[in-house]
Design an enzyme around this catalytic site. Sequence first.
Site, short mmCIF file in Angstrom:
data_model
loop_
_atom_site.label_atom_id
_atom_site.label_comp_id
_atom_site.label_asym_id
_atom_site.label_seq_id
_atom_site.Cartn_x
_atom_site.Cartn_y
_atom_site.Cartn_z
N GLY A 13 0.89 -1.18 -0.06
CA GLY A 13 0.06 -0.06 0.04
C GLY A 13 0.85 1.29 -0.01
O GLY A 13 1.73 1.28 -0.85
N VAL A 47 9.66 9.44 3.11
CA VAL A 47 10.96 10.26 2.90
C VAL A 47 10.17 11.58 2.54
O VAL A 47 10.67 12.90 2.99
CB VAL A 47 11.86 9.80 2.21
CG1 VAL A 47 13.17 10.78 1.81
CG2 VAL A 47 12.35 8.44 2.84
N ALA A 50 7.28 16.61 -0.28
CA ALA A 50 7.27 17.40 -1.17
C ALA A 50 7.16 16.95 -2.71
O ALA A 50 7.53 15.89 -2.83
CB ALA A 50 8.50 18.28 -1.31
N LYS A 78 3.51 24.95 -2.80
CA LYS A 78 4.87 24.85 -2.89
C LYS A 78 5.18 25.68 -4.57
O LYS A 78 4.83 25.15 -5.33
CB LYS A 78 5.51 23.51 -2.91
CG LYS A 78 7.07 23.37 -3.50
CD LYS A 78 7.56 21.92 -3.37
CE LYS A 78 8.74 21.81 -4.07
NZ LYS A 78 9.19 20.46 -4.08
N PRO A 96 12.60 27.86 -9.13
CA PRO A 96 11.06 28.25 -9.16
C PRO A 96 10.38 27.28 -10.35
O PRO A 96 10.99 26.65 -11.04
CB PRO A 96 11.05 29.52 -9.70
CG PRO A 96 12.39 29.71 -10.51
CD PRO A 96 13.28 28.90 -10.00
N LEU A 335 9.34 2.70 -4.31
CA LEU A 335 10.77 2.33 -4.09
C LEU A 335 11.19 0.72 -4.45
O LEU A 335 12.38 0.54 -4.44
CB LEU A 335 10.68 2.40 -2.39
CG LEU A 335 10.59 3.42 -1.90
CD1 LEU A 335 10.57 3.54 -0.27
CD2 LEU A 335 11.65 4.48 -2.32
N ILE A 348 7.73 10.95 -5.72
CA ILE A 348 6.04 10.54 -5.99
C ILE A 348 5.75 10.91 -7.45
O ILE A 348 4.87 10.19 -8.16
CB ILE A 348 5.25 11.70 -5.29
CG1 ILE A 348 5.41 11.07 -3.73
CG2 ILE A 348 3.75 11.87 -5.67
CD1 ILE A 348 4.51 12.19 -2.73
#
Length: 507
Positions: A13, A47, A50, A78, A96, A335, A348
């Site tokens: 999961g 981990v 962001a 962000k 940016p 991973l 991600i």
Amino acid sequence: MAEPIRKIIIAGGGTAGWMSAAALKAGLGETVDILLIESEDIGTIGVGEATIPTIRLFNEHVGIDEASFIRATEATFKLGIEFQGWGHEGNRYFHPFGDYGGTHEGIAAHQIWRRLNLAGDHTPLEAYSVGTQMAYAGRFFPPNPDPRSPMHDYSYAFHFDAGLYARFLRQHCEQRGVRRLNAKIANVNLRGEDGYIDSLTLDDGRVETADLFIDCTGFRALLLGEALGVPFVDWSHYLPVDRAWAVPTAKAASPAIMPFTRSTAHEAGWQWRIPLQHRTGNGHVFSSSHISEQAALDTLMQNLDAPPLKDPMLIRFKTGHRQRFWEKNCVAVGLATGFLEPLESTSINFIQNAAIRLLELFPAKEIDPYLRDEYNLRNQASYDYVRDFIIAHYCLNSREGELWRHCANMPIPDDLQWKLELYRRRGEVLIRKFDHFHEPSWISIYHGHGLRAAAYDPLADRIPLETLSALMQRRREGIQRVVAQVPFHAEFIAKHCPSQSFMKAGV
């Protein structure tokens, strides 16, 4: 007609498993039965909290409302990443999510800037980035879709709690028919005739069969690595960091929530700071060959700006990837495919790309090797280009310290060397297909580390210097004017998408 796939099992999961389930369900609808098997006794590694702007496309693809997602995951906005001390001690620059202005008569903004710079105009390049200026002012507002607006040339991503995101996606998926089993996988059963995965035996004795298996079992890679024997390709000679201490802290005393990730270089690695609505994520990524685990922990704890909420967690990893991402009837995601440090928040995005590419090349029950091989080629290219982008942060540094000197002098991939040389000569930015990062991102890293082009696009000489100077001044003043009118980041969240904890805090 080839026999279609009727059932998919997702092993594991967490963010990888539930993102895969959400993407496959959105793409395949009711035509395929999707079963996700996870054990609540097995923890996940969060981990990265962001992201990069493509996460918005994923959420849109699977039908997630942005405001609901932000509230449920304690997310903040962000606009990019601030790098402190990376090029050299005391250096500061910003990566940016956006350009440095549009083209003018076919000439890129950074080429115009370089012509003015060589002529004596020392205005920083960052002055022409609306995203950078908004971030440093602690302000946020979504971009204007009108390309004529000063508020157009930027994008945004999110900081969020990865555990809450997985929980949010689980609810989303189960409402749409994805089935879930809380169980451990005791054995992976292979077919004798071709070595394909036939079924999974669970710890309670049940046996689950499927046509296609998605390996989201983390670093262990239970299906792709252990059962199917796909070897691991080690990239630690390019990226030697191999440990991370992670610890959440209370929100900083300051009422401001800055709309960016911060990465601060240290003696043998770097520290992240990621602000959420309810807490701040912190971590120290380091090379165990250049600093002890205890000294790395001490560095992290001495540089926190608020009290820790939990004991620090040590994560050990090796940079690299599985030699193949899709083997037989098994596709690895997350991973289980490999790991690149979270410096540019790409973990991600790798999950997102893997799931979407599988939909693009979705097979029949009898796997077409051309589809499988094309999938592997595309994912290999993505890993290569992200690896090179991260290496650029290290090899361009001029810091003191054994790790940093090693990185500045180590051999680098040929394609990255080619990219650096093209930029050194005339500011040309080479972008390959399947590169996660576009021209402005590479420019920000080159520029932030002090790499300057020796020349500029000669097309810029067609326009009088005074005309270009006036053009860039208008851009700069336009950015200053609109940024001053944008609400502060915390104010925007409070008005449009506050979580319950955010409202209780009375921000």
